[in-house]
Design an enzyme around this catalytic site. Structure first.
Site, PDB file in Angstrom:
ATOM      1  N   GLY A  58       0.811  -1.208   0.000  1.00 28.68           N
ATOM      2  CA  GLY A  58       0.000   0.000   0.000  1.00 28.68           C
ATOM      3  C   GLY A  58       0.849   1.264   0.000  1.00 28.68           C
ATOM      4  O   GLY A  58       1.914   1.332  -0.627  1.00 28.68           O
ATOM      5  N   SER A  59       0.409   2.280   0.752  1.00 27.40           N
ATOM      6  CA  SER A  59       1.002   3.621   0.663  1.00 27.40           C
ATOM      7  C   SER A  59       2.426   3.730   1.187  1.00 27.40           C
ATOM      8  O   SER A  59       3.074   4.753   0.974  1.00 27.40           O
ATOM      9  CB  SER A  59       0.115   4.620   1.406  1.00 27.40           C
ATOM     10  OG  SER A  59      -1.150   4.704   0.778  1.00 27.40           O
ATOM     11  N   THR A  60       2.924   2.723   1.879  1.00 24.03           N
ATOM     12  CA  THR A  60       4.323   2.789   2.314  1.00 24.03           C
ATOM     13  C   THR A  60       5.276   2.730   1.131  1.00 24.03           C
ATOM     14  O   THR A  60       6.476   2.985   1.285  1.00 24.03           O
ATOM     15  CB  THR A  60       4.654   1.638   3.293  1.00 24.03           C
ATOM     16  OG1 THR A  60       4.271   0.387   2.709  1.00 24.03           O
ATOM     17  CG2 THR A  60       3.938   1.823   4.619  1.00 24.03           C
ATOM     18  N   MET A  61       4.766   2.434  -0.073  1.00 21.66           N
ATOM     19  CA  MET A  61       5.596   2.430  -1.289  1.00 21.66           C
ATOM     20  C   MET A  61       5.675   3.809  -1.937  1.00 21.66           C
ATOM     21  O   MET A  61       6.543   4.063  -2.780  1.00 21.66           O
ATOM     22  CB  MET A  61       5.034   1.437  -2.311  1.00 21.66           C
ATOM     23  CG  MET A  61       5.242  -0.024  -1.955  1.00 21.66           C
ATOM     24  SD  MET A  61       6.959  -0.522  -2.079  1.00 21.66           S
ATOM     25  CE  MET A  61       7.158  -0.649  -3.855  1.00 21.66           C
TER      26      MET A  61
END
Length: 635
Positions: free
Chosen positions: A317-320
């Site tokens: 998810g958004s940690t990328m």
């Protein structure tokens, strides 16, 4: 001739019937005599002679010293035994010398069923002492085999209670029992051994050759009464090598307890925490929940044994997002102040992607702070798929971490030539690519350092490996500033704020994939580091399927990140870099909390080339892709 005739007459007198002895009828005598042909008798004599000659040659061969090995072996079997002596398995220590795994002397209890003489009361007492079902114990004592183990790796005190019964046919031999002082907290790192003493999980398996050592042997000679007359070493055992890990058992226990508490509170399926030192690459803690107790083999489950942080993959998810934005900065496609029009959605043919929070326009800094899917996608689409893929590849996605631990997975990163615009967009914010938590923590070291990524390891005595350059020091510095804003008020990760220290990081939430389809189950995560401008630790946390409360990384994981960073830095005696947090006045306590204000920026408008790179329309037939683009899973 006379002697021969006399013997013949004597034989005839003995063998002939009484009635025939009374007469002198020679015809009857001729009928009773058995005539053998001379050739037959000579053949029998010849065969007997050959047998005696063969026996004579064999006796001479054995007795005259031509081949004494056979007789020596047979003789030795009757009065001497060679006993294998197990080596002491090496011990495992943490970075501070605290014992994580050791070997204690134990015994194996075994029987020769044919020699056993035991009463029913003794049988019941053994079953109770060894904690073996009575029915199973009866089968062992009634076995037709000549050797049967009752139980192996029995503690000395327990074994002595059984041996004191003096039961004929019951014997024991020395073994080593592996003991793990930290129990469940470090079980999935240290692993465990099998009944034969060989490693079957974790470091016990990975470092088997170093830990096992080499067994020795002793020769025991007995007289004909079974008394030992000589006991000598043939080969002394070579004990295994001791191993020191980078783990800090204090942090390991803190991480395990905090993780277990959070997983239980959220009624989640499980979770993982990885804490690493970005300066050295040492893994300081690696905890998973649920776990297992390696000291109690009877209650070990497959779920508990699995080291989720290393062997499980998920869509991050958004940690990328920071990696995609950093690539845009490195390629000079954007600056931190570049302004993008966001709007309510972004279309790809008949499909669209959106954000969980509406924003009319955002700078690149704002895109990271507010975790915008649309904004991240627009940055990513300014680059070719090959360029974006190359940065992911340098970060180690799609490659197994070389930490010397069994089962470390590579994750999934598809070749760039197969990417379509919608896929490049979704991969920029963490869908369509899978990673392990360990891979994420390793990748975040590029921001905690000056743009180069250091390999993580769990062994203290490893060989040095040169860090991998991914971004320039300038890009890494810009990203550090952006990620600090995520943890400040107004950012999606403000719950990760650490009292007394500046922290930086990124929230993440993603759907789970089951049977090739996205389902309404979530993985919540957070990855970051602290202190922000001189990072001493990188921390990654993942919670699998939080069920109670909100499932976002900002609510399910960020508070746990704050707790772990605070405890870790204090345990490491790192000086606070924001001491003003501790200077609270009475007026400050009474003052109402300020509401988060929207970010105001005098940033320049989006460059013309950025607007020109709008994605082309594409038809998607995959239900999986359809679910991704419609989902709004901002951190």
């Amino acid at each position: 001739m006379r002697i021969r005739q006399w013997l013949r007459d004597a034989w005839d007198n003995v063998s002939m019937p009484t009635e025939e002895k009374r007469g002198d009828d020679d015809s009857v005598k001729d009928l009773l005599r058995l005539k053998i042909k001379p050739g037959r008798s000579k053949f029998v004599y010849f065969m007997l002679l050959l047998c005696f000659i063969a026996l004579g040659i064999r006796i001479g061969w054995l007795q005259l010293g031509f081949n004494t090995e056979f007789l020596q072996k047979q003789g030795a079997m009757r009065f001497q035994r060679t006993i294998e002596v197990p080596a002491m398995r090496g011990q495992i220590y943490d970075r501070n010398g605290t014992l994580l795994a050791t070997s204690v002397t134990a015994k194996a209890l075994w029987i020769i069923p044919q020699d056993v003489q035991i009463s029913t009361s003794q049988l019941k007492e053994i079953a109770k002492t060894l904690d073996i079902p009575l029915s199973e114990l009866r089968k062992k004592f009634n076995s037709k085999r000549t050797f049967v183990y009752l139980k192996r790796q029995v503690p000395i005190e327990t074994a002595e209670k059984v041996l004191d019964m003096k039961i004929p046919g019951l014997h024991s031999s020395r073994e080593f029992l592996r003991s793990y002082p930290d129990g469940e907290a470090a079980a999935q790192i240290v692993g465990l051994t099998g009944l034969d003493g060989n490693g079957i999980e974790g470091i016990e398996l990975a470092a088997e050759k170093r830990l096992a050592g080499k067994p020795g042997s002793r020769r025991v000679m007995k007289d004909r009464l079974g008394r030992i007359v000589e006991d000598a070493w043939l080969k002394e055992p070579m004990n295994g090598e001791n191993i020191t890990l980078t783990i800090d058992s204090r942090l390991q226990n803190l991480a395990y307890e905090a993780l277990g508490r959070q997983v239980e509170n959220l009624k989640a399926k499980g979770g993982s925490i990885v804490i690493a030192d970005p300066k050295t690459g040492d893994i300081l803690a690696l905890a998973n929940y649920p776990s297992f107790d390696p000291n109690n083999r009877g209650k070990i489950s497959r779920t508990g044994v699995r080291n989720r942080a290393i062997v499980d993959t998920y869509e991050p998810g958004s940690t990328m997002k920071p990696f995609s934005v950093a690539a845009g900065l490195e390629e000079k496609k954007v600056t931190p102040n570049t302004l993008f029009q966001i709007g309510r959605s972004m279309s790809f043919g008949r499909h669209s992607i959106g954000d969980s929070h509406y924003s009319k326009e955002l700078t690149v800094t704002g895109i990271i702070q507010h975790s915008s899917n649309i904004g991240t996608s627009k940055v990513a689409l300014l680059m070719t798929p090959q360029v974006m893929w190359s940065y992911y590849d340098k970060l180690g996605f799609g490659h197994s971490p070389q930490i010397g631990f069994p089962g470390a997975v590579a994750g999934r990163l598809r070749p760039a030539k197969n990417w379509r615009p919608i896929e490049q967009a979704t991969m920029s914010y963490g869908h369509g690519v899978t990673v392990s938590l360990l891979q994420q923590v390793r990748a975040y070291t590029v921001f905690a350092r000056d743009g180069d990524m250091i390999e993580l390891s769990i062994y203290k005595d490893r060989a040095y490996r040169e860090p991998q350059r991914v971004y320039s020091a300038k890009t890494a510095g810009q990203m550090r500033d952006m990620l600090v804003k995520v943890v400040e008020k107004g950012g999606t990760g403000f719950r990760a704020r650490v009292e007394g220290y500046t922290a930086a990081g990124k929230t993440g939430t993603a759907y789970k994939v089951e049977g090739g389809q996205y389902v309404r189950k979530y993985v919540a995560g957070f990855a970051g580091y602290a202190p922000a401008h001189d990072p001493q630790i990188v921390v990654g946390i993942m919670i699998d399927e939080p069920m109670i409360g909100k499932h976002f990384g900002s609510t399910a994981v960020a508070p746990l990140f704050s707790e772990m960073v605070s405890k870790t830095l204090r345990l490491m005696a790192v000086n606070p870099d924001r001491p003003e947090d501790f200077m609270v006045t009475k007026n400050d306590k009474k003052a109402p909390k300020a509401k988060p204000q929207p970010v105001k920026s005098n940033a320049v408008k989006e460059p013309a080339r950025a607007r020109a790179k709008a994605p082309a329309k594409t038809n998607l037939k995959s239900a999986k892709e359809d679910h991704v683009v419609k989902g709004k899973t901002n951190g």
